[in-house]
Design a protein around this motif. Structure first.
Motif, PDB file in Angstrom:
ATOM      1  N   HIS A  32       0.635  -1.106  -0.326  1.00 39.72           N
ATOM      2  CA  HIS A  32       0.487  -0.370  -0.088  1.00 39.72           C
ATOM      3  C   HIS A  32       1.064   0.873  -0.042  1.00 39.72           C
ATOM      4  CE1 HIS A  32      -0.052   2.222   3.838  1.00 39.72           C
ATOM      5  NE2 HIS A  32       0.637   0.902   4.367  1.00 39.72           N
ATOM      6  N   GLN A  33       2.324   1.104   0.931  1.00 42.27           N
ATOM      7  CA  GLN A  33       2.844   2.222   0.807  1.00 42.27           C
ATOM      8  C   GLN A  33       3.788   2.779  -0.863  1.00 42.27           C
ATOM      9  OE1 GLN A  33       5.195   1.215   3.627  1.00 42.27           O
ATOM     10  NE2 GLN A  33       5.573   3.238   4.615  1.00 42.27           N
ATOM     11  N   ALA A  55       1.954   1.431  -3.951  1.00 41.13           N
ATOM     12  CA  ALA A  55       0.630   2.720  -4.534  1.00 41.13           C
ATOM     13  C   ALA A  55       0.605   4.053  -3.882  1.00 41.13           C
ATOM     14  CB  ALA A  55      -0.910   1.917  -4.493  1.00 41.13           C
ATOM     15  N   ASP A  56       0.755   4.301  -2.848  1.00 41.22           N
ATOM     16  CA  ASP A  56       0.924   6.162  -2.326  1.00 41.22           C
ATOM     17  C   ASP A  56       1.863   7.043  -2.607  1.00 41.22           C
ATOM     18  OD1 ASP A  56      -0.455   7.466  -0.864  1.00 41.22           O
ATOM     19  OD2 ASP A  56       1.604   7.608  -0.092  1.00 41.22           O
ATOM     20  N   THR A 106       2.811  -4.856  -7.209  1.00 39.14           N
ATOM     21  CA  THR A 106       2.228  -3.381  -6.925  1.00 39.14           C
ATOM     22  C   THR A 106       2.705  -2.308  -7.277  1.00 39.14           C
ATOM     23  OG1 THR A 106       1.926  -4.269  -4.904  1.00 39.14           O
ATOM     24  CG2 THR A 106       1.335  -1.943  -4.813  1.00 39.14           C
TER      25      THR A 106
END
Length: 303
Positions: free
Chosen positions: A185-186, A188-189, A220
C-alpha cells in the motif's frame, strides 16, 4: 493488445557486490557483466565511481569499463555521487549515470557525508554537467520507505527530492526501499505522489527483500504503471551503510514472477538462474534466489 513489457535494470554488478565480504577481481566482474548481457539484460548497473577506500568492493571501475563488451543493445550505468565521480564516469565511457539522493538526513549524513539538501544541491550540479556532456542521468531516491537511523520516511520528503531531481533534468526517478521495510500500500501511495510531481521522468522502483515484501512490492509497482524495476542476479546485495539491509530482489525470481503473470522481460530466466548460482560460487555465498534451487515451471522438455 500486446502485454506490457517490464524492463529490468540489472544491478548485480554494483548493488549486488558492494556489501559482499569477498571482492571479485576485475576479470570476474567483467565475466559477470558478460553473462548478464548474454541472458538478455539490456541495462546493467556495471560500476560505481565512489571512493574505493569506503567501498573496496567497487574498486577497479575504470578497468571494468575498459574490458566489458560494447553493443548498442546494452546500456552500462555508473553510480556517481559527486562531480569527481561524474568526471570519472564520463572518462570511462558509461552510457548512463545514476545518482543516489537519500530522503532522510540520518542516512544521507552517514552514507554520503552531507544533508539531503546538500545532496540535492550536488545533484543539480552533476545534472547540469551531465547535460552539457550529453549524458542521460537518473536519480535514485534512497530510504524512500524507511530509514535505519531516522525511522519512518515522510512521503513528503520523498516527493520533495523527486520533484527537485526531475526539475534538474533527471530522465528517470527510482524509488528505493533501501532497507526493505516497505509494503504494497505504501508503494501504491508513493508511486502516485511522485508521478504527480515528476511527470517528465520515467518511474523506476528498487526493492530489497529484507523482510520478504520485495516481490509483492514489485508486483504492486507494475500494477500501478511502473514499467522499470531494479533487480540483482542471485538476490545478492545490500547497502554497507544500512545495518541489516541485505537482499535485493533476485532477477531470476522476479523474471519468473513477471513472465508467469504474462509480462515479458526479454530475459532468459533459466540462464539467469545459472548465472546466480555461478556468482554464489565466486563469492562463496549461496544466492538467496530460489529459482536456481527449485527450477523453472513447467520444466524444460527432456528428450
Amino acid at each position: 493488445m500486446a502485454a506490457q513489457q517490464v524492463e529490468i535494470v540489472e544491478v548485480g554488478p554494483r548493488d549486488g557486490l558492494q556489501n559482499e565480504q569477498t571482492p571479485l577481481s576485475v576479470a570476474q566482474k567483467v565475466e559477470l557483466i558478460e553473462r548478464l548481457a548474454a541472458v538478455g539484460a539490456r541495462r546493467i548497473e556495471a560500476v560505481s565511481f565512489v571512493n574505493p577506500k569506503r567501498v573496496p568492493q567497487m574498486a577497479g571501475a575504470e578497468e571494468v569499463m575498459a574490458e566489458v563488451p560494447r553493443s548498442d543493445a546494452v546500456s552500462y550505468i555508473g553510480l556517481v555521487l559527486n562531480r569527481r565521480g561524474l568526471d570519472r564516469a564520463l572518462e570511462a565511457g558509461v552510457d548512463e549515470v545514476n545518482v543516489a539522493i537519500p530522503a532522510t538526513d540520518g542516512f544521507s549524513r552517514r552514507n554520503q557525508g552531507c544533508s539531503v539538501d546538500e545532496m540535492s544541491d550536488a545533484f543539480d550540479d552533476i545534472a547540469a554537467a551531465a547535460a552539457d556532456a550529453g549524458m542521460p542521468i537518473s536519480a535514485t531516491v534512497s530510504t524512500a520507505f524507511g530509514c535505519p537511523f531516522d525511522g519512518e520516511t515522510d512521503p513528503a520528503r520523498v516527493v520533495g527530492v523527486a520533484r527537485r531531481a526531475a526539475a534538474a533534468g533527471a530522465v528517470e526517478i527510482a524509488l528505493a526501499d533501501t532497507i526493505g521495510v516497505g509494503v504494497p500500500h505504501q508503494v501504491a501511495d508513493l508511486v502516485g505522489r511522485v508521478r504527480e510531481v515528476a511527470a517528465g521522468a520515467r518511474l523506476r522502483c528498487h526493492f530489497h527483500n529484507t523482510r520478504n515484501t520485495g516481490y509483492a512490492n514489485a508486483h504492486t509497482a507494475v500494477e500501478h504503471g511502473v514499467a522499470v524495476l531494479d533487480a540483482s542476479v542471485g538476490g545478492f546485495g545490500g547497502c554497507p551503510f544500512a545495518p541489516g539491509a541485505a537482499g535485493n530482489i533476485a532477477t531470476e525470481d522476479l523474471v519468473f514472477q513477471l513472465e508467469r503473470t504474462g509480462l515479458p522481460t526479454g530475459i532468459d530466466v533459466t540462464e539467469t538462474a545459472r548465472t546466480g548460482m555461478w556468482l554464489g560460487s565466486a563469492l562463496g555465498t549461496p544466492p538467496t534466489a530460489l529459482l536456481g534451487r527449485a527450477g523453472v515451471f513447467p520444466a524444460p522438455h527432456q528428450e
